[in-house]
Design a protein around this motif. Structure first.
Motif, PDB file in Angstrom:
ATOM      1  N   ARG A  66     -19.438  -0.931  -9.890  1.00 42.73           N
ATOM      2  CA  ARG A  66     -19.700  -1.378  -8.521  1.00 42.73           C
ATOM      3  C   ARG A  66     -18.965  -2.695  -8.286  1.00 42.73           C
ATOM      4  O   ARG A  66     -19.066  -3.632  -9.078  1.00 42.73           O
ATOM      5  CB  ARG A  66     -21.195  -1.590  -8.306  1.00 42.73           C
ATOM      6  N   GLY A  67     -18.208  -2.742  -7.203  1.00 42.64           N
ATOM      7  CA  GLY A  67     -17.496  -3.961  -6.862  1.00 42.64           C
ATOM      8  C   GLY A  67     -16.856  -3.839  -5.496  1.00 42.64           C
ATOM      9  O   GLY A  67     -16.659  -2.747  -4.971  1.00 42.64           O
ATOM     10  N   ASP A  68     -16.525  -4.967  -4.944  1.00 40.38           N
ATOM     11  CA  ASP A  68     -15.864  -5.053  -3.646  1.00 40.38           C
ATOM     12  C   ASP A  68     -14.509  -5.707  -3.878  1.00 40.38           C
ATOM     13  O   ASP A  68     -14.442  -6.859  -4.321  1.00 40.38           O
ATOM     14  CB  ASP A  68     -16.722  -5.885  -2.694  1.00 40.38           C
ATOM     15  N   ALA A  69     -13.435  -4.982  -3.597  1.00 37.36           N
ATOM     16  CA  ALA A  69     -12.089  -5.492  -3.856  1.00 37.36           C
ATOM     17  C   ALA A  69     -11.850  -6.856  -3.218  1.00 37.36           C
ATOM     18  O   ALA A  69     -11.074  -7.660  -3.739  1.00 37.36           O
ATOM     19  CB  ALA A  69     -11.040  -4.495  -3.363  1.00 37.36           C
ATOM     20  N   LEU A  70     -12.520  -7.138  -2.109  1.00 41.36           N
ATOM     21  CA  LEU A  70     -12.343  -8.421  -1.429  1.00 41.36           C
ATOM     22  C   LEU A  70     -13.155  -9.554  -2.058  1.00 41.36           C
ATOM     23  O   LEU A  70     -12.990 -10.706  -1.672  1.00 41.36           O
ATOM     24  CB  LEU A  70     -12.719  -8.282   0.052  1.00 41.36           C
ATOM     25  N   ILE A  86      -4.475  -1.659 -11.628  1.00 34.36           N
ATOM     26  CA  ILE A  86      -3.742  -0.845 -10.664  1.00 34.36           C
ATOM     27  C   ILE A  86      -4.490  -0.912  -9.343  1.00 34.36           C
ATOM     28  O   ILE A  86      -5.697  -0.678  -9.300  1.00 34.36           O
ATOM     29  CB  ILE A  86      -3.633   0.615 -11.132  1.00 34.36           C
ATOM     30  N   THR A  87      -3.779  -1.249  -8.275  1.00 33.81           N
ATOM     31  CA  THR A  87      -4.390  -1.204  -6.947  1.00 33.81           C
ATOM     32  C   THR A  87      -3.700  -0.120  -6.133  1.00 33.81           C
ATOM     33  O   THR A  87      -2.477  -0.040  -6.084  1.00 33.81           O
ATOM     34  CB  THR A  87      -4.318  -2.549  -6.194  1.00 33.81           C
ATOM     35  N   SER A  88      -4.521   0.710  -5.542  1.00 35.36           N
ATOM     36  CA  SER A  88      -4.040   1.808  -4.708  1.00 35.36           C
ATOM     37  C   SER A  88      -5.000   1.951  -3.533  1.00 35.36           C
ATOM     38  O   SER A  88      -5.513   3.021  -3.253  1.00 35.36           O
ATOM     39  CB  SER A  88      -3.991   3.091  -5.538  1.00 35.36           C
ATOM     40  N   VAL A  89      -5.244   0.828  -2.887  1.00 35.94           N
ATOM     41  CA  VAL A  89      -6.224   0.793  -1.803  1.00 35.94           C
ATOM     42  C   VAL A  89      -5.486   0.824  -0.472  1.00 35.94           C
ATOM     43  O   VAL A  89      -4.497   0.122  -0.293  1.00 35.94           O
ATOM     44  CB  VAL A  89      -7.089  -0.488  -1.885  1.00 35.94           C
ATOM     45  N   GLY A  90      -5.970   1.610   0.426  1.00 37.39           N
ATOM     46  CA  GLY A  90      -5.350   1.650   1.742  1.00 37.39           C
ATOM     47  C   GLY A  90      -6.182   2.453   2.719  1.00 37.39           C
ATOM     48  O   GLY A  90      -7.118   3.154   2.338  1.00 37.39           O
ATOM     49  N   ARG A  91      -5.835   2.311   3.966  1.00 36.41           N
ATOM     50  CA  ARG A  91      -6.540   3.001   5.035  1.00 36.41           C
ATOM     51  C   ARG A  91      -5.512   3.442   6.068  1.00 36.41           C
ATOM     52  O   ARG A  91      -4.622   2.671   6.422  1.00 36.41           O
ATOM     53  CB  ARG A  91      -7.541   2.044   5.669  1.00 36.41           C
ATOM     54  N   LEU A  92      -5.653   4.646   6.532  1.00 30.18           N
ATOM     55  CA  LEU A  92      -4.743   5.118   7.576  1.00 30.18           C
ATOM     56  C   LEU A  92      -4.914   4.253   8.820  1.00 30.18           C
ATOM     57  O   LEU A  92      -6.038   3.937   9.205  1.00 30.18           O
ATOM     58  CB  LEU A  92      -5.023   6.583   7.894  1.00 30.18           C
ATOM     59  N   LEU A  97      -8.388   1.309  15.253  1.00 32.01           N
ATOM     60  CA  LEU A  97      -8.579   0.149  14.383  1.00 32.01           C
ATOM     61  C   LEU A  97      -7.779  -1.039  14.895  1.00 32.01           C
ATOM     62  O   LEU A  97      -6.673  -0.886  15.415  1.00 32.01           O
ATOM     63  CB  LEU A  97      -8.141   0.487  12.955  1.00 32.01           C
ATOM     64  N   THR A  98      -8.328  -2.211  14.704  1.00 26.93           N
ATOM     65  CA  THR A  98      -7.616  -3.420  15.114  1.00 26.93           C
ATOM     66  C   THR A  98      -6.563  -3.793  14.078  1.00 26.93           C
ATOM     67  O   THR A  98      -6.616  -3.353  12.919  1.00 26.93           O
ATOM     68  CB  THR A  98      -8.584  -4.609  15.277  1.00 26.93           C
ATOM     69  N   ARG A  99      -5.644  -4.619  14.494  1.00 24.74           N
ATOM     70  CA  ARG A  99      -4.619  -5.122  13.580  1.00 24.74           C
ATOM     71  C   ARG A  99      -5.266  -5.810  12.380  1.00 24.74           C
ATOM     72  O   ARG A  99      -4.850  -5.617  11.241  1.00 24.74           O
ATOM     73  CB  ARG A  99      -3.693  -6.087  14.322  1.00 24.74           C
ATOM     74  N   ASP A 100      -6.282  -6.634  12.633  1.00 29.36           N
ATOM     75  CA  ASP A 100      -6.941  -7.366  11.547  1.00 29.36           C
ATOM     76  C   ASP A 100      -7.570  -6.428  10.522  1.00 29.36           C
ATOM     77  O   ASP A 100      -7.505  -6.679   9.314  1.00 29.36           O
ATOM     78  CB  ASP A 100      -7.996  -8.320  12.102  1.00 29.36           C
ATOM     79  N   VAL A 101      -8.177  -5.358  10.977  1.00 27.70           N
ATOM     80  CA  VAL A 101      -8.793  -4.385  10.063  1.00 27.70           C
ATOM     81  C   VAL A 101      -7.710  -3.692   9.233  1.00 27.70           C
ATOM     82  O   VAL A 101      -7.856  -3.516   8.016  1.00 27.70           O
ATOM     83  CB  VAL A 101      -9.652  -3.360  10.833  1.00 27.70           C
ATOM     84  N   ILE A 102      -6.618  -3.325   9.862  1.00 27.44           N
ATOM     85  CA  ILE A 102      -5.531  -2.653   9.147  1.00 27.44           C
ATOM     86  C   ILE A 102      -4.931  -3.574   8.085  1.00 27.44           C
ATOM     87  O   ILE A 102      -4.712  -3.157   6.942  1.00 27.44           O
ATOM     88  CB  ILE A 102      -4.452  -2.165  10.134  1.00 27.44           C
ATOM     89  N   VAL A 103      -4.699  -4.824   8.446  1.00 28.31           N
ATOM     90  CA  VAL A 103      -4.144  -5.782   7.483  1.00 28.31           C
ATOM     91  C   VAL A 103      -5.126  -6.023   6.339  1.00 28.31           C
ATOM     92  O   VAL A 103      -4.745  -6.036   5.168  1.00 28.31           O
ATOM     93  CB  VAL A 103      -3.761  -7.107   8.184  1.00 28.31           C
ATOM     94  N   ARG A 104      -6.405  -6.187   6.660  1.00 24.78           N
ATOM     95  CA  ARG A 104      -7.415  -6.397   5.607  1.00 24.78           C
ATOM     96  C   ARG A 104      -7.447  -5.207   4.656  1.00 24.78           C
ATOM     97  O   ARG A 104      -7.389  -5.373   3.439  1.00 24.78           O
ATOM     98  CB  ARG A 104      -8.790  -6.609   6.238  1.00 24.78           C
ATOM     99  N   ASP A 105      -7.545  -4.003   5.215  1.00 26.40           N
ATOM    100  CA  ASP A 105      -7.756  -2.822   4.387  1.00 26.40           C
ATOM    101  C   ASP A 105      -6.510  -2.351   3.650  1.00 26.40           C
ATOM    102  O   ASP A 105      -6.624  -1.604   2.680  1.00 26.40           O
ATOM    103  CB  ASP A 105      -8.315  -1.682   5.234  1.00 26.40           C
ATOM    104  N   ASN A 106      -5.341  -2.759   4.086  1.00 28.22           N
ATOM    105  CA  ASN A 106      -4.111  -2.359   3.413  1.00 28.22           C
ATOM    106  C   ASN A 106      -3.413  -3.519   2.703  1.00 28.22           C
ATOM    107  O   ASN A 106      -2.499  -3.270   1.916  1.00 28.22           O
ATOM    108  CB  ASN A 106      -3.141  -1.721   4.414  1.00 28.22           C
ATOM    109  N   GLY A 107      -3.835  -4.711   2.972  1.00 28.71           N
ATOM    110  CA  GLY A 107      -3.214  -5.876   2.359  1.00 28.71           C
ATOM    111  C   GLY A 107      -4.165  -6.646   1.477  1.00 28.71           C
ATOM    112  O   GLY A 107      -4.038  -6.663   0.262  1.00 28.71           O
TER     113      GLY A 107
END
Length: 144
Positions: A66-70, A86-92, A97-107
């Motif tokens: 259990r963990g939160d990548a952030l 290995i990081t392979s986290v992303g969201r379509l 979705l807002t720009r901020d959510v996309i940047v958070r979830d993919n960056g």
């Protein structure tokens, strides 16, 4: 590639910590690493294999944490001593979705584990990602 990591290793099992191990790409990495006999840890918000992977034989050989990548405080101690992260986290980038959510979830969800890996002395980091399509104003390449 994973084959290079395995071939370069000694006979001792190597330990991988994977972020995004429940997704399409990350689960394929976890499956192959487990098949090759590596010790695989997948960090997930729930702390266990998701429903769509529970029936997969390889999933039983993975340690689900259990963990939160952030929030590195939720996984830093488990990361110590890992041979690779290995990081392979992303969201379509769906239009709702807002720009901020996309940047958070993919960056940021990939950057935080990378920084933590450096801080705890992990020598190998693999980041798997994709570029954001131009259809997302302000996020895709070529837009400001």
């Amino acid at each position: 590639p994973l084959s290079t990591f395995v071939m370069a290793s000694s006979n001792a099992a190597k330990r991988l910590m994977i972020f995004g191990g429940t997704g399409f790409v990350g689960s394929a990495i976890a499956r192959e690493a487990a098949r090759r006999g590596l010790l695989v840890q997948c960090v997930t918000r729930g702390g266990d294999a998701p429903a769509h992977l529970r029936s997969e034989p390889w999933a039983a050989s993975v340690t689900w944490l259990r963990g939160d990548a952030l929030n590195p405080g939720t996984y830093a101690e488990h990361m110590r001593g890992a041979d690779a992260v290995i990081t392979s986290v992303g969201r379509l980038p769906f239009p709702h979705l807002t720009r901020d959510v996309i940047v958070r979830d993919n960056g940021e969800t990939n950057v935080a584990p990378a920084r933590c890996a450096a801080e705890v002395g992990v020598d190998r980091l693999v980041v798997i990602g994709a570029s954001v399509p131009r259809m997302i104003p302000g996020v895709g390449w070529g837009f400001s």
